[in-house]
Structures are given as structure tokens and as C-alpha cells.
Motif scaffolding. Sequence first.
Motif, short mmCIF file in Angstrom:
data_model
loop_
_atom_site.label_atom_id
_atom_site.label_comp_id
_atom_site.label_asym_id
_atom_site.label_seq_id
_atom_site.Cartn_x
_atom_site.Cartn_y
_atom_site.Cartn_z
N LEU A 1 32.43 84.01 46.98
CA LEU A 1 31.86 83.93 48.32
C LEU A 1 31.23 85.26 48.71
CD1 LEU A 1 31.41 82.61 51.11
CD2 LEU A 1 33.73 83.33 51.71
N VAL B 1 29.28 78.73 53.40
CA VAL B 1 30.61 78.84 53.99
C VAL B 1 31.26 77.47 54.23
CG1 VAL B 1 30.08 81.06 55.06
CG2 VAL B 1 29.73 78.96 56.36
N LEU C 1 41.14 87.60 54.38
CA LEU C 1 40.46 86.57 53.60
C LEU C 1 40.75 86.67 52.11
CD1 LEU C 1 38.44 84.17 53.56
CD2 LEU C 1 36.63 85.86 53.25
N TRP D 1 34.97 86.84 60.41
CA TRP D 1 35.48 87.23 59.08
C TRP D 1 36.90 87.78 59.20
CZ3 TRP D 1 32.86 86.18 54.65
CH2 TRP D 1 33.36 86.72 53.46
N LEU E 1 36.93 79.03 57.95
CA LEU E 1 35.97 80.08 58.21
C LEU E 1 34.69 79.52 58.82
CD1 LEU E 1 35.00 83.03 57.95
CD2 LEU E 1 34.30 82.50 55.61
N ARG F 1 43.98 85.04 51.30
CA ARG F 1 44.16 83.62 51.58
C ARG F 1 43.23 82.70 50.79
NH1 ARG F 1 42.99 81.73 56.20
NH2 ARG F 1 41.75 83.36 57.13
N LEU F 2 42.12 83.26 50.31
CA LEU F 2 41.14 82.44 49.62
C LEU F 2 40.69 83.13 48.35
CD1 LEU F 2 38.85 81.53 52.66
CD2 LEU F 2 40.45 79.99 51.54
N ASP F 3 40.24 82.35 47.41
CA ASP F 3 39.58 82.91 46.24
C ASP F 3 38.15 83.25 46.66
OD1 ASP F 3 38.75 83.68 43.79
OD2 ASP F 3 38.60 81.66 42.96
N SER F 4 37.99 84.43 47.28
CA SER F 4 36.75 84.73 47.98
C SER F 4 35.79 85.59 47.18
CB SER F 4 37.07 85.46 49.29
OG SER F 4 37.75 86.67 49.02
N TYR G 1 34.62 76.71 52.80
CA TYR G 1 35.77 77.35 53.44
C TYR G 1 35.85 76.84 54.88
CZ TYR G 1 34.96 80.32 49.42
OH TYR G 1 34.75 80.77 48.15
#
Length: 421
Positions: A28, A58, A19, A15, A64, A22-25, A61
Motif C-alpha cells: 500500500l 485504499v 497501520l 492515516w 482506512l 495492523r495491516l500488511d501495508s 483496506y
Amino acid sequence: MDESQMLAEAVARAWPDDLPDRLDSGQLVADLLPMLRELEATPDEQAEHLRAEIRNLVKAYPALAAQIRDELDLLILLSERGPSRSGADELRHRRYVQVELAYATDRRPIADAEAGRWYGADRGDLSFGTASVGIPDDHRMGKLERPRGWPLRFSTDRKQYLDVADVHSCDAANFVMASAERLHRAPEPDLLVFVHGYNVSFTDAVRRTAQLAYDLDFRGVPLLYSWPSAASTSSYFVDGENAQWAQPHFQAFLNLVLTSTGSRRVHIVAHSMGNRILTDALTAVDGMPLPPGSARLGQVIFAAPDIDAAVFVQRAKRFTSQAESYTLYVSGKDQALNMSQRFVRHPRAGQAGDGIVVVDGVDTIDVSDLDTGLMSHSYVGSHRSVVSDLFYLLHRGHRPSDRFGLRPVVSPGGIYWVFRS
């Protein structure tokens, strides 16, 4: 380690801290965290479906997912070499949610940040800043199952307490910008202001603000107002003087958040002596016109207020039309307020009993029948029934008659509410 432990460990090791950048997390995290909790509670031989769900989750992504596979392969290799070389105990990671908040304080800054002390007990100029608090995933007062956008982190540090980090001071303009930016990212454009009471340090005030926001699953942005409490049980009268001194600063702060942050609503929770500051500000802004586009006051909560009961009633008669609703939590078992009354000779607004405060426009909730601990003073942030009541108040705006677990009591002064036993 069994298969479930290795998968959870691989997720923790893979992880990335950046994160969220960098990502629309958000989704998630909202999906993954409950799965990890369930995985830990399910016997390994019955958890293959959970492991498959996590692997499928996951896949969206790719970077990841690839890193998790690599970490899992390494853990499998280590386990095949025997327990003496697996390093399982050393590799356990601790999950935590990073709650971000902004603050205003009129404490004087101190140069001891490495020791976790950013502001002391001396009076200073009104200043602003931001902070973050790591809340361990096993802190479950609010039973938060689907986090609302706070970043998920993993750490090898096994700390069992709320960890304050990343405290950064700024000027008023940057405070407004930071608050507005966080409001833009939040699921709801609301602010929750916490005003602490007597015998509280700046660091503890930051922790309590984050804990309150977490336990209430607050979907906006938490703010702290920290006045210069001496954080000492022997400094009651010093804190009282400082609370009075801080009142104009809090008024300026409240006006700023109402008019400049772009918030829809501003909810306020004041605890103990902090209610002296809050009630003074509410009477000061009574009837004051605000510019177009200003936020409105939402739920205002007076928690165990250490303020003269008669003064509270006088002020409440002036401000009861400003907010969506006002709620007063009181207890007949509050030892801190009983001691305060012995000091100053006059009943406190947070005490229950024959002199319970009941005033038009304020919903009084008596928690005396609950087991609220030895001192029975911090129940608003620590008792599950009270936290649940606050949850429905903040999220749904329910009146006492519509909130589960409360029943009305008719007194000479009017109706108040108690928790059903």
C-alpha cells in the motif's frame, strides 16, 4: 483547498500510526506514496484519474477507506463555509518516512534525552540500541519512488530536517534479536554498517546513517557504529585518540554482526577518521575463521579516509581478500584532509593528486572533477553522482568498468577511476 489537496489531506488525517502493525501495508505504501507525489505535481483539473486511483487503492483496506471518506466529507464541509474557517494552513500535514536502525556505541550515556542528546563525547562501555529517524518526503537525493517497507507517517510538525526519535538502549542479546527481526522483515537479509568520522555527535551520526540508507534505497537493515567523537572542530587530536581507543570495541561489534544476526552479507561504509577504526578491524579479522552460517563481508567503502596513506596501503595488503570488493573514494579538493595533512605532516589516504593511493584489490575512485562543495569532504553522502555510483555498487555489485560515468586512468601505481566530465 482544491479537490486534490483535500484528498491528500484526508489521507493524511485518516492515516493511523499503527497501520504497519495492523495491516500488511508495505505494498500500500509503495503504491500510494508515488501517487501522492504525482497528485501534488498535477493541476487539479487534470488529476481526476489520480484521485480515482488513490480511492481504488485504499478500497482494499475498508476501515482506512471509510475514515478517508469521513475526513474528506469534513474538509468539503469546512471549505463550503469559506476560507476563514477552513483551517487549510493549520491542517497541512507533512509526509515522512520512518527509517528504523540499530546501533552500537562506546560513548557514555547522558541523561538528556528530552533535548535530543542520548550519548555524549566521553568514553563508555560498548552498548547497543535502536532508533528511528523521520525523513521528510521532500528529501529526494535518492529519488526514492517506491519505498522498501519503511513506515509512512504524517505529522502537523513542519520540521525541515531529519528528526531522530525513539532511541532505546538494550543489551547485546536484544540488539541481536532486534536486528534479526528487522532482517526477517526486510526485502533483503543484508546489513549496512556506517562508521562516522571526526567532529560528529551521536545524534548526527544516527541521522547520517538513516539518510544514507534512504538515499541508497538500501533494502536491508542499517546499523550505526558510533565512537566517542567530541563533535568539535577543535578536538581533532582528541578524536584521533578516541578512534584508536575504540578499535577493539568495533572489532567485537563486527564479529557480533557477522556471526549472530543471521545476515547474508554485511556492507560497511566508513567516513573520514572512521576508516582508522575500520581498517584496523579488517586487518585484525584477516584470515580469522568464522562459524558456519556467518555472514560474509559484502561491499566495503572507504569514504574520504583520514588515515595515513602509507598505513592504509600496509593494511590493505592484508585484508583485500575478505570482502566481495573494496572501494576507496578520494578527492584532490578535500579541504578537511588537506588540513589534516598539515597537522600530522603525512598524506591522507583520501587525498588525490600525485600521491593518489592505488593498491591491488581496492578500486580507487577520484571525485576531484565533481563540484563537491566548499570543504569537499562529505561528498559520499551529499553528491548525486557519488550516491548513484554507490547505489550500483551496493545493489548490483558492479565493478568500476561496468558503472556508468566512470573512466579509467593509468598511473604509475596502477589503474584508478574518475567521473566523466
